[in-house]
Motif scaffolding. Structure first.
Motif, mmCIF file in Angstrom:
data_model
loop_
_atom_site.group_PDB
_atom_site.id
_atom_site.type_symbol
_atom_site.label_atom_id
_atom_site.label_comp_id
_atom_site.label_asym_id
_atom_site.label_seq_id
_atom_site.Cartn_x
_atom_site.Cartn_y
_atom_site.Cartn_z
ATOM 1 N N ALA A 37 13.459 -2.076 2.659
ATOM 2 C CA ALA A 37 13.505 -0.662 2.569
ATOM 3 C C ALA A 37 14.273 -0.032 3.779
ATOM 4 O O ALA A 37 14.163 -0.714 4.681
ATOM 5 N N ARG A 38 14.129 1.423 3.580
ATOM 6 C CA ARG A 38 14.706 2.003 4.797
ATOM 7 C C ARG A 38 13.711 2.545 5.661
ATOM 8 O O ARG A 38 12.637 2.728 5.336
ATOM 9 N N TYR A 39 14.030 2.860 6.622
ATOM 10 C CA TYR A 39 13.281 3.528 7.871
ATOM 11 C C TYR A 39 13.073 5.130 7.104
ATOM 12 O O TYR A 39 14.128 5.386 6.826
ATOM 13 N N ASP A 75 36.090 -15.349 16.262
ATOM 14 C CA ASP A 75 35.762 -16.992 15.989
ATOM 15 C C ASP A 75 34.199 -16.904 15.652
ATOM 16 O O ASP A 75 33.428 -16.296 16.704
ATOM 17 N N ARG A 76 33.773 -17.168 14.816
ATOM 18 C CA ARG A 76 32.257 -17.471 14.295
ATOM 19 C C ARG A 76 32.048 -19.007 14.252
ATOM 20 O O ARG A 76 30.907 -19.278 13.683
ATOM 21 N N SER A 77 32.461 -19.758 14.885
ATOM 22 C CA SER A 77 32.336 -21.230 14.802
ATOM 23 C C SER A 77 31.118 -21.966 15.850
ATOM 24 O O SER A 77 30.915 -23.126 15.614
ATOM 25 N N GLY A 78 30.794 -20.922 16.807
ATOM 26 C CA GLY A 78 30.101 -21.364 17.696
ATOM 27 C C GLY A 78 28.505 -21.618 17.115
ATOM 28 O O GLY A 78 28.212 -21.245 16.085
ATOM 29 N N PRO A 79 27.737 -22.199 18.204
ATOM 30 C CA PRO A 79 26.298 -22.735 17.774
ATOM 31 C C PRO A 79 25.344 -21.460 17.645
ATOM 32 O O PRO A 79 24.555 -21.349 16.907
ATOM 33 N N GLU A 80 25.829 -20.432 18.161
ATOM 34 C CA GLU A 80 25.067 -18.995 18.130
ATOM 35 C C GLU A 80 25.151 -18.438 16.648
ATOM 36 O O GLU A 80 24.458 -17.492 16.573
ATOM 37 N N TRP A 81 26.053 -18.744 15.749
ATOM 38 C CA TRP A 81 26.128 -18.451 14.532
ATOM 39 C C TRP A 81 25.763 -19.228 13.361
ATOM 40 O O TRP A 81 25.936 -20.451 13.408
ATOM 41 N N LEU A 82 25.002 -18.389 12.483
ATOM 42 C CA LEU A 82 24.218 -19.051 11.330
ATOM 43 C C LEU A 82 25.140 -18.736 10.216
ATOM 44 O O LEU A 82 25.268 -17.447 9.879
ATOM 45 N N THR A 83 25.969 -19.546 9.701
ATOM 46 C CA THR A 83 26.665 -19.204 8.591
ATOM 47 C C THR A 83 26.209 -19.498 7.210
ATOM 48 O O THR A 83 25.734 -20.602 6.807
ATOM 49 N N LEU A 84 26.300 -18.646 6.279
ATOM 50 C CA LEU A 84 25.663 -18.464 4.945
ATOM 51 C C LEU A 84 26.340 -18.267 4.034
ATOM 52 O O LEU A 84 27.225 -17.256 4.138
ATOM 53 N N GLN A 85 26.069 -18.480 2.753
ATOM 54 C CA GLN A 85 26.751 -17.895 1.537
ATOM 55 C C GLN A 85 25.621 -17.356 0.392
ATOM 56 O O GLN A 85 24.556 -18.144 0.535
ATOM 57 N N GLY A 86 26.142 -16.304 -0.385
ATOM 58 C CA GLY A 86 25.438 -15.958 -1.410
ATOM 59 C C GLY A 86 25.772 -14.464 -1.536
ATOM 60 O O GLY A 86 26.734 -14.079 -1.323
ATOM 61 N N ARG A 87 24.700 -13.798 -2.185
ATOM 62 C CA ARG A 87 24.980 -12.344 -2.348
ATOM 63 C C ARG A 87 24.694 -11.600 -0.994
ATOM 64 O O ARG A 87 23.644 -11.565 -0.412
ATOM 65 N N LEU A 88 25.553 -10.856 -0.789
ATOM 66 C CA LEU A 88 25.777 -10.037 0.516
ATOM 67 C C LEU A 88 25.651 -8.758 0.487
ATOM 68 O O LEU A 88 26.475 -8.080 -0.203
ATOM 69 N N THR A 89 24.583 -7.981 1.057
ATOM 70 C CA THR A 89 24.542 -6.507 0.988
ATOM 71 C C THR A 89 24.565 -6.112 2.392
ATOM 72 O O THR A 89 23.752 -6.614 3.173
ATOM 73 N N GLU A 90 25.304 -4.922 2.699
ATOM 74 C CA GLU A 90 25.598 -4.665 3.872
ATOM 75 C C GLU A 90 25.137 -3.049 3.865
ATOM 76 O O GLU A 90 25.815 -2.377 3.049
ATOM 77 N N ILE A 91 24.340 -2.425 4.716
ATOM 78 C CA ILE A 91 23.769 -1.013 4.558
ATOM 79 C C ILE A 91 23.666 -0.719 6.169
ATOM 80 O O ILE A 91 22.944 -1.076 6.823
ATOM 81 N N ARG A 92 24.519 0.562 6.282
ATOM 82 C CA ARG A 92 24.381 1.386 7.655
ATOM 83 C C ARG A 92 23.542 2.491 7.388
ATOM 84 O O ARG A 92 24.212 3.456 6.643
ATOM 85 N N TYR A 93 22.555 2.822 7.905
ATOM 86 C CA TYR A 93 21.482 3.923 8.062
ATOM 87 C C TYR A 93 21.806 4.718 9.289
ATOM 88 O O TYR A 93 21.957 4.120 10.469
ATOM 89 N N GLU A 94 21.877 5.929 9.010
ATOM 90 C CA GLU A 94 21.675 6.934 10.068
ATOM 91 C C GLU A 94 20.249 7.464 10.006
ATOM 92 O O GLU A 94 19.634 7.845 9.044
ATOM 93 N N ILE A 95 19.519 7.184 11.206
ATOM 94 C CA ILE A 95 18.182 7.541 11.611
ATOM 95 C C ILE A 95 17.879 8.682 11.977
ATOM 96 O O ILE A 95 18.821 9.469 12.670
ATOM 97 N N PRO A 96 16.793 9.397 11.499
ATOM 98 C CA PRO A 96 16.486 10.789 11.991
ATOM 99 C C PRO A 96 16.513 10.900 13.507
ATOM 100 O O PRO A 96 16.208 10.059 14.223
ATOM 101 N N LEU A 97 16.901 12.168 14.053
ATOM 102 C CA LEU A 97 17.070 12.638 15.443
ATOM 103 C C LEU A 97 15.628 12.124 16.107
ATOM 104 O O LEU A 97 14.724 12.569 15.597
ATOM 105 N N GLY A 98 15.626 11.823 17.321
ATOM 106 C CA GLY A 98 14.399 11.735 18.150
ATOM 107 C C GLY A 98 13.747 10.314 17.783
ATOM 108 O O GLY A 98 12.667 10.224 18.557
#
Length: 328
Positions: A37-39, A75-98
């Motif tokens: 859920a969202r903030y 490049d995302r081949s380094g060990p710091e990256w976890l590569t996954l496959q599946g249903r991808l949802t991307e959401i950017r929220y604007e948070i209330p001021l303060g």
């Protein structure tokens, strides 16, 4: 501290239900992920869902400077990256001021933990970065590339990666929260594990390829698949490579130009370079694995410049990601 974000397991349903409700400020057709859920009081400024996609999530400090020196910041081949496959949802929220990034990420972490998620990695500010480049804005460039505001994470950046694996859900959640003066944003990525549907594109046989080339001078091939943002072909590409090799073996006078195409995500320069490398990989496989005379093959990249579908839909982007064979 009041918990502003909540998740819960329903007793008789096969998914989580988010407790927050949408606000009037959300962009059209956007909605919260059923897993996170969202903030409270925030609104959706960016929303994108892919029924099946591949994503690289940060799981340890990222050395941006090394990639910068190699001119390979995607490049995302380094060990710091976890590569996954599946249903991808991307959401950017604007948070209330303060509201600070610390308060927001703490609420998300508490809510995720209460719903059975395991925190795999957490970091804040320059602790998220290794090497000699430790500016906070770099996290936005690498983890929220679709954000057109380059300073969105410049004052403070906080990140966490979490996983849940139950009978109800098998998913990873990555949350990046940033501050830029009075503005705070949260970029949420949810990757729900699911198998790819491999029956959507049938492998063209050599005769079908030859017929298309004879009638139009070219044929679009969709059975050659690559690792995310890489020129490395997946094993599933083998049947299509077999067909192309037989096409050329049965027609010794045929010469082909292999042209790589990408969808519209990313920059024009990066996509051109990526498509060029991918086309060259196809040629290398045909000459190296099948013994096709290199003089019969050439390659180039077209990047995102020649779409055949809409880059606003999953289906259109899938059409645009292709290898084209042109009679030479």
């Amino acid at each position: 501290m009041d918990v502003m974000v909540s998740l819960r397991f329903p007793s008789a349903m096969s998914c989580f239900l988010a407790c927050a409700t949408a606000t009037a400020a959300d962009i059209e057709a956007a909605r919260d992920s059923p897993l996170v859920a969202r903030y409270a009081g925030s609104s959706i400024a960016y929303y994108n869902v892919h029924d099946f996609d591949e994503v690289a999530l940060l799981r340890e400090p990222h050395n941006y400077g090394v990639l910068l020196d190699r001119n390979a910041t995607n490049d995302r081949s380094g060990p710091e990256w976890l590569t996954l496959q599946g249903r991808l949802t991307e959401i950017r929220y604007e948070i209330p001021l303060g509201r600070s990034s610390f308060e927001v990420i703490a609420n998300y972490e508490k809510a995720l933990g209460a719903s059975g998620f395991q925190i795999l990695f957490r970091c804040s500010d320059n602790a998220c970065l290794a090497g000699n480049v430790t500016d906070n804005y770099v996290l936005g460039l690498q983890l929220d590339p679709s954000n057109g505001i380059s300073t969105a994470y410049s004052d403070h950046a906080r990140y966490l990666l979490a996983k849940v694996e139950t009978a109800q859900a098998n998913a990873h959640v990555a949350i990046l929260v940033g501050e830029d003066k009075a503005n705070t944003v949260a970029f949420v990525r949810v990757l729900e594990a699911k198998p790819i549907q491999n029956d959507k594109v049938a492998t063209m046989n050599p005769d079908q390829m030859a017929s298309a080339i004879q009638s139009s001078g070219k044929v679009d091939v969709y059975g050659i698949l690559f690792d995310v943002d890489q020129a490395t072909m997946k094993p599933e590409s083998q049947p299509t490579l077999d067909s192309i090799a037989k096409l050329m073996a049965d027609r010794p006078n045929l010469k082909l130009e292999v042209v790589g195409h990408t969808d519209g995500r990313g920059t024009e320069t990066h996509n051109l370079e990526l498509s060029t490398r991918r086309a060259a990989s196809v040629v290398a496989a045909l000459t190296g694995q099948y013994g096709i005379d290199a003089r019969r093959l050439s390659s180039r990249g077209a990047g995102m410049s020649q779409p055949v579908g809409s880059n606003d839909t999953d289906e259109g982007r899938a059409q645009n990601r292709r290898v084209e064979l042109k009679s030479n």
